[in-house]
Design a protein around this motif. Structure first.
Motif, PDB file in Angstrom:
ATOM      1  N   UNK A 197      33.918  38.784  37.179  1.00 61.62           N
ATOM      2  CA  UNK A 197      33.750  40.189  37.701  1.00 61.62           C
ATOM      3  C   UNK A 197      35.055  39.724  38.731  1.00 61.62           C
ATOM      4  N   UNK A 198      35.451  41.036  38.625  1.00 59.04           N
ATOM      5  CA  UNK A 198      36.491  41.627  38.016  1.00 59.04           C
ATOM      6  C   UNK A 198      37.105  40.617  36.944  1.00 59.04           C
ATOM      7  N   UNK A 199      37.927  40.765  36.221  1.00 62.23           N
ATOM      8  CA  UNK A 199      38.574  39.592  34.981  1.00 62.23           C
ATOM      9  C   UNK A 199      40.043  39.895  35.867  1.00 62.23           C
ATOM     10  N   UNK A 200      40.443  40.357  36.736  1.00 61.02           N
ATOM     11  CA  UNK A 200      41.406  39.614  36.845  1.00 61.02           C
ATOM     12  C   UNK A 200      41.424  38.866  38.033  1.00 61.02           C
ATOM     13  N   UNK A 201      40.138  38.316  38.073  1.00 57.97           N
ATOM     14  CA  UNK A 201      40.211  37.133  39.338  1.00 57.97           C
ATOM     15  C   UNK A 201      39.857  35.712  37.809  1.00 57.97           C
ATOM     16  N   UNK A 229      48.150  32.647  49.250  1.00 62.65           N
ATOM     17  CA  UNK A 229      48.341  33.450  50.060  1.00 62.65           C
ATOM     18  C   UNK A 229      48.264  34.706  49.868  1.00 62.65           C
ATOM     19  N   UNK A 230      48.745  35.455  48.972  1.00 60.56           N
ATOM     20  CA  UNK A 230      48.262  36.956  48.525  1.00 60.56           C
ATOM     21  C   UNK A 230      47.413  37.127  49.171  1.00 60.56           C
ATOM     22  N   UNK A 231      45.658  36.054  48.353  1.00 63.70           N
ATOM     23  CA  UNK A 231      44.085  36.242  48.854  1.00 63.70           C
ATOM     24  C   UNK A 231      44.333  36.490  49.404  1.00 63.70           C
ATOM     25  N   UNK A 266      48.186  41.201  40.983  1.00 64.06           N
ATOM     26  CA  UNK A 266      47.148  42.426  40.177  1.00 64.06           C
ATOM     27  C   UNK A 266      45.700  41.802  41.248  1.00 64.06           C
ATOM     28  N   UNK A 267      45.242  41.846  41.655  1.00 63.02           N
ATOM     29  CA  UNK A 267      44.269  41.188  42.474  1.00 63.02           C
ATOM     30  C   UNK A 267      43.542  41.972  43.633  1.00 63.02           C
ATOM     31  N   UNK A 268      42.224  42.211  42.638  1.00 58.53           N
ATOM     32  CA  UNK A 268      41.422  43.456  43.046  1.00 58.53           C
ATOM     33  C   UNK A 268      40.057  42.914  43.360  1.00 58.53           C
ATOM     34  N   UNK A 269      39.764  41.387  43.495  1.00 64.39           N
ATOM     35  CA  UNK A 269      38.727  40.771  44.591  1.00 64.39           C
ATOM     36  C   UNK A 269      40.102  39.349  44.634  1.00 64.39           C
ATOM     37  N   UNK A 270      40.492  39.625  46.067  1.00 63.47           N
ATOM     38  CA  UNK A 270      40.863  38.401  46.578  1.00 63.47           C
ATOM     39  C   UNK A 270      40.328  37.029  46.645  1.00 63.47           C
ATOM     40  N   UNK A 271      38.461  37.321  47.336  1.00 70.68           N
ATOM     41  CA  UNK A 271      37.757  36.002  47.863  1.00 70.68           C
ATOM     42  C   UNK A 271      37.861  35.468  45.941  1.00 70.68           C
TER      43      UNK A 271
END
Length: 774
Positions: free
Chosen positions: A282-286, A689-691, A709-714
């Motif tokens: 969660x989220x799946x984008x991570x 780097x983006x995160x 697509x980065x919903x949760x950088x960490x």
């Protein structure tokens, strides 16, 4: 195979040509495009895919001009060396067509032995005697269905040339035991060379056919009195004629070639486990799987191995449901739902292709076959109507065809694979929850896949989905195009709620696939126990495989001449070429005898062996050993055992899963994913780097990072760190493997004959790496 342009004009009043293109492994044809009539710039636009079942030197493409009265003539060819394929990987490239010269069309390799000895003559003079022996040949081409090779061995130098031919061999076309002896002076060693020319003995008036040559300087014997090595056959020195560039036209190709070395399963555990947890992140984008889709240049590149991996481990439905839910939440307009080339749409396409092929055949094949056989005109464009055709009659023909196909689709839900039903259900629920005010979206979310991306493409190009064995004629192709467009319209734009509900509600998880042909083709068969040669023993038959039986008949639609119940198949294995001097043969072993079959090419042979093995995998009496050669003249050619019931002398090939649609190797797919991650390492680092940037700076997005697509950088950063660590560990294993292989592999061995340019390139790379390390 995209298109050709500027082909030379036909030397007649018409000047136009009817051209097709073949795809070849060396000289063996494995695919053929449709014929484009009356054009010097034919457009093909056809995709072909295969697992390559054997080693090869060139991937070749030949342009032929069809001649209905005589043999089709070759216009030119493009031959890409195996080691050059990565240079053209996945990008459109124009290639100049080259002339096809019989002296340059070579393939195969030769095992040569040289021995140098001293002989004292009766007069006491010491002279040197050279013995040259051809031990074996492999991979020679089949010419007109067979190959009867012989060799001439020549000792050549500045002042002398002596030739000694070996005898033509019939029983064992790839082995020679006769030595050729030459006497010469010791000081001539550096001046002389042995030349071996291979020929195919032909009964035609044009004479014997040149198969290739090799040249070996005698100074290889300076260090030792004996020498032995494998050589690739080479074209003659005069094989390539001087030709003006571009005089034959050009061919545009897009070649995607991958080659992976797969380790044992335990090497992949960290990366594989990380990927399989993707549906629960969660989220799946991570997740690791979603990250792969973000860094790959094309979503399709990531979708293929991901879907195969998740299908293999039974996790494809939760993964696709997770990424579909995420995409739906990002969609603003219900009319655009799942219409883009996103990771979700590509993954669903790939799942339908793998899990739904049998369902597609069962649903569409009878209707497509009827359309191909009836030849009713359905042209509704008044400009394209032929003389005597009625627009009203054509519209009625089209309506009847569309009505039949639409009905078989909407009534086929009971046969839809469970995995597809589960995915469609999750799409419907996600769309209905996101767009509660739009009552149609729950239907269009499903129909956009089942109609636009599954049934419509198969109707449009049935040969690409094995619904027809060959390309359809122009009139039938036009009919299928009109049907496909109409089905798309009905599936996406129809306002009839009853039709939509009929389509959607017919898909439920409870299904029991009906029995339909799984595979069928014309092939050549021969039964065990016949005389070795004679045309009457090798007959062309129509073979058909279902879940229950394997049959053949004289022609398609006839009563079967032979029916083999699936439970009677004890093994399906390759048959060695030396048995009948025929390539691409395999055997279907039964309790009382074996059926010997020759497929049309190596790709088809592999496909038949795979699918026959799968359907018979669960048979209780399957063999563990078999005879790789035939039983002829009172004995087995492989082990020389005289009894026709003697147990096999070689172990059967490894077992395959019984599920026909999903023959997947999880380790191979993980290796492919590793290769993709490794090739896109710079984008992984940029995503890291983006995160980091988004975690510490919550402001306007930097343009160079906006593609991700980065919903949760960490969470994404943690996943990226694990991916990079896992990929790095596997890269170290591959590097160690390459170093070990470099130390152990000998240039001139059977695996890497002299003349193997890919291995020479590999040696240079390893030498440079070693020097750099030192």
């Amino acid at each position: 195979v995209c298109e050709a342009k500027n082909l030379p004009t036909y030397p007649g009043p018409n000047k136009m040509r009817d051209c097709y293109c073949t795809v070849n492994l060396d000289r063996e044809e494995v695919f053929r495009t449709k014929i484009v009539e009356k054009s010097l710039c034919p457009f093909y636009g056809e995709d072909f895919y295969c697992e390559i079942p054997r080693s090869f030197r060139h991937l070749s493409f030949y342009i032929f001009d069809r001649d209905v009265f005589r043999r089709d003539s070759i216009i030119g060819k493009v031959a890409i060396q195996k080691e050059d394929l990565p240079k053209y990987h996945n990008r459109d490239t124009w290639f100049q067509l080259q002339h096809v010269d019989a002296d340059s069309e070579v393939q195969g390799k030769v095992h040569l032995e040289l021995r140098l000895s001293e002989v004292i003559t009766d007069t006491g003079v010491v002279c040197h005697k050279l013995a040259a022996r051809i031990l074996e040949c492999q991979g020679l081409p089949i010419v007109n269905g067979q190959c009867d090779p012989y060799a001439t061995v020549t000792l050549a130098g500045p002042y002398r040339q002596v030739s000694l031919p070996t005898p033509t061999t019939v029983t064992r076309p790839c082995s020679y035991n006769r030595k050729s002896h030459f006497d010469f002076e010791e000081e001539d060693v550096d001046k002389l060379e042995i030349r071996v020319d291979l020929w195919n003995a032909s009964n035609l008036k044009f004479g014997d056919e040149f198969l290739g040559e090799l040249r070996v300087p005698l100074n290889v014997l300076r260090q030792s009195s004996s020498y032995e090595a494998w050589y690739f056959l080479q074209p003659r020195d005069n094989g390539s004629k001087s030709l003006k560039p571009g005089d034959l036209g050009s061919l545009r190709l897009n070649v995607v070639y991958t080659e992976d070395h797969v380790f044992s399963s335990d090497y992949y555990s960290p990366l594989r486990d990380l990927l399989l947890r993707s549906a629960d992140v969660e989220p799946v984008s991570a997740s690791a799987a979603h990250v792969l889709g973000e860094v790959c240049r094309e979503k399709q590149e990531a979708a293929i191995p991901l879907v195969r991996l998740f299908l293999h481990y039974g996790r494809v439905v939760p993964f696709i449901s997770a990424i579909a839910n995420a995409e739906v939440r990002r969609t603003q307009d219900p009319n655009t739902i799942f219409r883009g080339n996103s990771l979700t749409s590509k993954c669903i396409d790939e799942t339908m292709k793998l899990a739904g092929m049998h369902y597609l055949h069962m649903t569409l094949k009878p209707a497509i076959e009827e359309i191909c056989q009836s030849h009713k005109s359905c042209e509704i464009d008044p400009v394209k109507l032929k003389d005597g055709e009625s627009l009203e009659n054509n519209m009625e023909n089209l309506r009847q065809y569309v009505d039949r196909i639409f009905n078989v689709i909407t009534k086929s839900g009971v046969s839809c694979p469970t995995v597809m039903c589960d995915i469609f259900f999750s799409l419907r629920e996600a769309a209905a929850k996101r767009f509660q005010d739009d009552l149609d979206v729950r239907y269009t979310a499903v129909s956009s896949f089942i109609f636009l991306r599954f049934f419509a493409p198969a109707i449009l190009s049935p040969n690409l989905f094995q619904l027809t064995p060959h390309h359809t004629d122009p009139q039938t192709s036009r009919t299928l195009t009109l049907i496909s467009k109409t089905i798309q319209t009905l599936g996406s734009l129809s306002k009839s709620k009853s039709v939509k509900e009929c389509v959607l509600n017919s898909y439920n998880p409870d299904n029991d696939p009906q029995t339909r042909p799984l595979h069928n083709r014309f092939m050549i068969k021969r039964a065990q126990g016949r005389k070795r040669f004679g045309m009457k023993n090798f007959k062309k038959r129509w073979f058909c495989l279902t879940n229950h039986e394997f049959t053949y008949q004289k022609s398609k639609g006839d009563q079967p001449l032979c029916s083999i119940p699936i439970e009677n198949i004890l093994a399906v294995e390759k048959l060695e070429e030396e048995s009948f001097k025929m390539k691409n043969m395999f055997q279907v072993i039964q309790p009382e005898r074996a059926l010997y079959i020759q497929a049309n090419n190596c790709v088809e042979a592999k496909a038949w062996i795979d699918i026959l093995t799968k359907v018979s995998q669960c048979n209780q009496k399957r063999l563990t050993v078999y005879h790789p050669s035939a039983y002829l003249n009172g004995h087995w050619l492989c082990c020389r055992a005289s009894s026709d019931t003697a147990p096999g002398c070689s172990p059967c090939t490894g077992g395959l899963p019984a599920n026909i649609q999903l023959d997947i190797d999880g380790d191979r797919e993980t290796e492919r994913i590793y290769s993709l991650f490794n090739s896109y390492m710079s984008k992984l680092e940029k995503m890291q780097e983006a995160c980091g940037s988004r975690s510490v700076y919550d402001g306007p997005e930097q343009e160079e990072y906006s593609t991700f697509i980065i919903d949760d950088p960490q969470e994404t950063y943690k996943t990226l760190k694990q991916v990079i660590t896992g990929v790095g560990a596997l890269e170290q294993e591959h590097a160690q493997y390459r170093r070990d292989k470099f130390k152990k592999t000998k240039y001139g061995s059977q695996e890497h004959p002299i003349g193997d340019k890919s291995f020479q390139s590999y040696i240079r790379q390893q030498s440079e790496t070693s020097t750099h390390s030192i």
